[in-house]
Scaffold this motif. Structure first.
Motif, PDB file in Angstrom:
ATOM      1  N   PHE A  58       0.526  -1.167  -0.081  1.00  0.00           N
ATOM      2  CA  PHE A  58      -0.034  -0.075   0.050  1.00  0.00           C
ATOM      3  C   PHE A  58       0.954   1.399   0.062  1.00  0.00           C
ATOM      4  CE2 PHE A  58      -2.807  -3.334   2.203  1.00  0.00           C
ATOM      5  CZ  PHE A  58      -3.651  -3.525   1.141  1.00  0.00           C
ATOM      6  N   GLY A  59       1.850   1.316   0.195  1.00  0.00           N
ATOM      7  CA  GLY A  59       2.996   2.457  -0.134  1.00  0.00           C
ATOM      8  C   GLY A  59       2.474   3.493   0.714  1.00  0.00           C
ATOM      9  N   ASP A  60       2.098   4.868   0.111  1.00  0.00           N
ATOM     10  CA  ASP A  60       1.760   5.857   1.063  1.00  0.00           C
ATOM     11  C   ASP A  60       0.688   5.898   1.991  1.00  0.00           C
ATOM     12  OD1 ASP A  60       3.951   7.104  -0.152  1.00  0.00           O
ATOM     13  OD2 ASP A  60       2.703   8.105  -1.592  1.00  0.00           O
ATOM     14  N   ARG A  61      -0.258   4.724   1.505  1.00  0.00           N
ATOM     15  CA  ARG A  61      -1.569   4.824   2.339  1.00  0.00           C
ATOM     16  C   ARG A  61      -1.284   3.915   3.625  1.00  0.00           C
ATOM     17  NH1 ARG A  61      -5.969   1.969  -0.999  1.00  0.00           N
ATOM     18  NH2 ARG A  61      -4.385   0.795  -1.574  1.00  0.00           N
ATOM     19  N   ILE A  66      -0.678   3.745   9.555  1.00  0.00           N
ATOM     20  CA  ILE A  66       0.274   3.755  10.913  1.00  0.00           C
ATOM     21  C   ILE A  66       0.162   4.916  11.731  1.00  0.00           C
ATOM     22  CG2 ILE A  66       1.485   1.787  10.075  1.00  0.00           C
ATOM     23  CD1 ILE A  66       3.921   3.567   9.954  1.00  0.00           C
ATOM     24  N   ALA A  67       0.331   6.180  10.948  1.00  0.00           N
ATOM     25  CA  ALA A  67       0.235   7.404  11.873  1.00  0.00           C
ATOM     26  C   ALA A  67      -1.113   7.645  12.429  1.00  0.00           C
ATOM     27  CB  ALA A  67       0.260   8.590  10.723  1.00  0.00           C
ATOM     28  N   ARG A  68      -2.236   6.619  12.298  1.00  0.00           N
ATOM     29  CA  ARG A  68      -3.356   6.715  13.081  1.00  0.00           C
ATOM     30  C   ARG A  68      -3.153   5.677  14.224  1.00  0.00           C
ATOM     31  NH1 ARG A  68      -5.729   7.405   7.906  1.00  0.00           N
ATOM     32  NH2 ARG A  68      -6.120   5.028   7.858  1.00  0.00           N
ATOM     33  N   THR A  69      -2.396   5.124  14.399  1.00  0.00           N
ATOM     34  CA  THR A  69      -2.255   4.032  15.662  1.00  0.00           C
ATOM     35  C   THR A  69      -1.870   4.833  16.871  1.00  0.00           C
ATOM     36  OG1 THR A  69       0.120   3.410  15.511  1.00  0.00           O
ATOM     37  CG2 THR A  69      -1.426   2.236  13.844  1.00  0.00           C
ATOM     38  N   SER A  70      -1.926   4.068  18.005  1.00  0.00           N
ATOM     39  CA  SER A  70      -1.429   4.732  19.214  1.00  0.00           C
ATOM     40  C   SER A  70      -0.254   4.201  19.517  1.00  0.00           C
ATOM     41  CB  SER A  70      -2.462   4.123  20.362  1.00  0.00           C
ATOM     42  OG  SER A  70      -2.635   2.720  20.399  1.00  0.00           O
ATOM     43  N   LEU A  71       0.614   3.564  18.645  1.00  0.00           N
ATOM     44  CA  LEU A  71       1.929   2.855  18.989  1.00  0.00           C
ATOM     45  C   LEU A  71       2.988   3.887  18.537  1.00  0.00           C
ATOM     46  CD1 LEU A  71       1.630  -0.752  18.217  1.00  0.00           C
ATOM     47  CD2 LEU A  71       1.802   0.179  20.626  1.00  0.00           C
ATOM     48  N   ASP A  72       4.097   3.970  18.979  1.00  0.00           N
ATOM     49  CA  ASP A  72       4.978   4.813  18.734  1.00  0.00           C
ATOM     50  C   ASP A  72       5.842   4.413  17.251  1.00  0.00           C
ATOM     51  OD1 ASP A  72       7.386   6.799  19.276  1.00  0.00           O
ATOM     52  OD2 ASP A  72       8.625   5.113  19.018  1.00  0.00           O
TER      53      ASP A  72
END
Length: 194
Positions: A58-61, A66-72
């Protein structure tokens, strides 16, 4: 393979907790405990495999997701890096994700030697780390360190904040910052470490 959750009346698994019935027999409690511990260990691998798939498919998507996860972010990168280093066929079921992370920076043949020792001798992750450090120090002290290929020095100017993040990432991977930078750049360039 993760065993099935034992069938015990009144046990409820929720995203925010585990409800256990009063008067549950010790054996049932113990089986549920083993299931939970196995699942906790497996989740790290699952996340790593999910991330590797997302990177490839999925490349950019993938990055947006992952930017929306709660993990570092760095934790997620580490999970993916280790999952990529160890395809499912090379993972040792009796050893933890942490064991694999300790040897991930080594070449495959060395990874296998150390993981086999840890499995056969029942070493904890910390014991494996201690043994690896001792072996590295012995090589350096004994003068038997392999001859290094010709190298080129690179001077980078980075912010203090960047350097701190990179140092922390290297510590999580149990390697020097120099080694971590080279591995990360090689990975970004699609070069397999030698």
């Amino acid at each position: 393979m993760l065993p099935d959750l034992p069938a015990v009346d009144g046990v409820e698994i929720r995203s925010n907790g585990l409800l256990l019935p009063q008067g549950m027999p010790f054996g049932a409690w113990e089986c549920i405990g083993q299931f939970v511990l196995n699942a906790a260990e497996s989740v790290t691998w699952w996340i790593g495999d999910l991330l590797v798939y997302g990177q490839d498919a999925f490349g950019d998507r993938y990055e947006q997701a992952i930017a929306r996860t709660s993990l570092d972010y760095q934790t997620l990168r580490n999970y993916a890096w280790i999952a990529k280093k160890f395809p499912v066929s090379r993972r040792r079921d009796k050893l933890s994700f942490g064991h694999h992370s300790e040897v991930a920076a080594l070449v495959e043949s060395e990874q296998d030697v150390w993981l086999e020792r840890a499995e056969r001798l029942g070493w904890s992750r910390n014991e494996l780390r201690r043994r690896l450090r001792a072996a590295r120090n012995a090589r350096l002290m004994g003068g038997t360190e392999q001859r290094q290929p010709l190298t080129q020095a690179v001077n980078l100017q980075v912010s203090v904040r960047q350097h701190e993040r990179w140092r922390e990432a290297a510590e999580q991977m149990n390697c020097s910052i120099d080694h971590w930078i080279v591995e990360t750049l090689d990975e970004a360039a699609g070069i397999r470490s030698e």
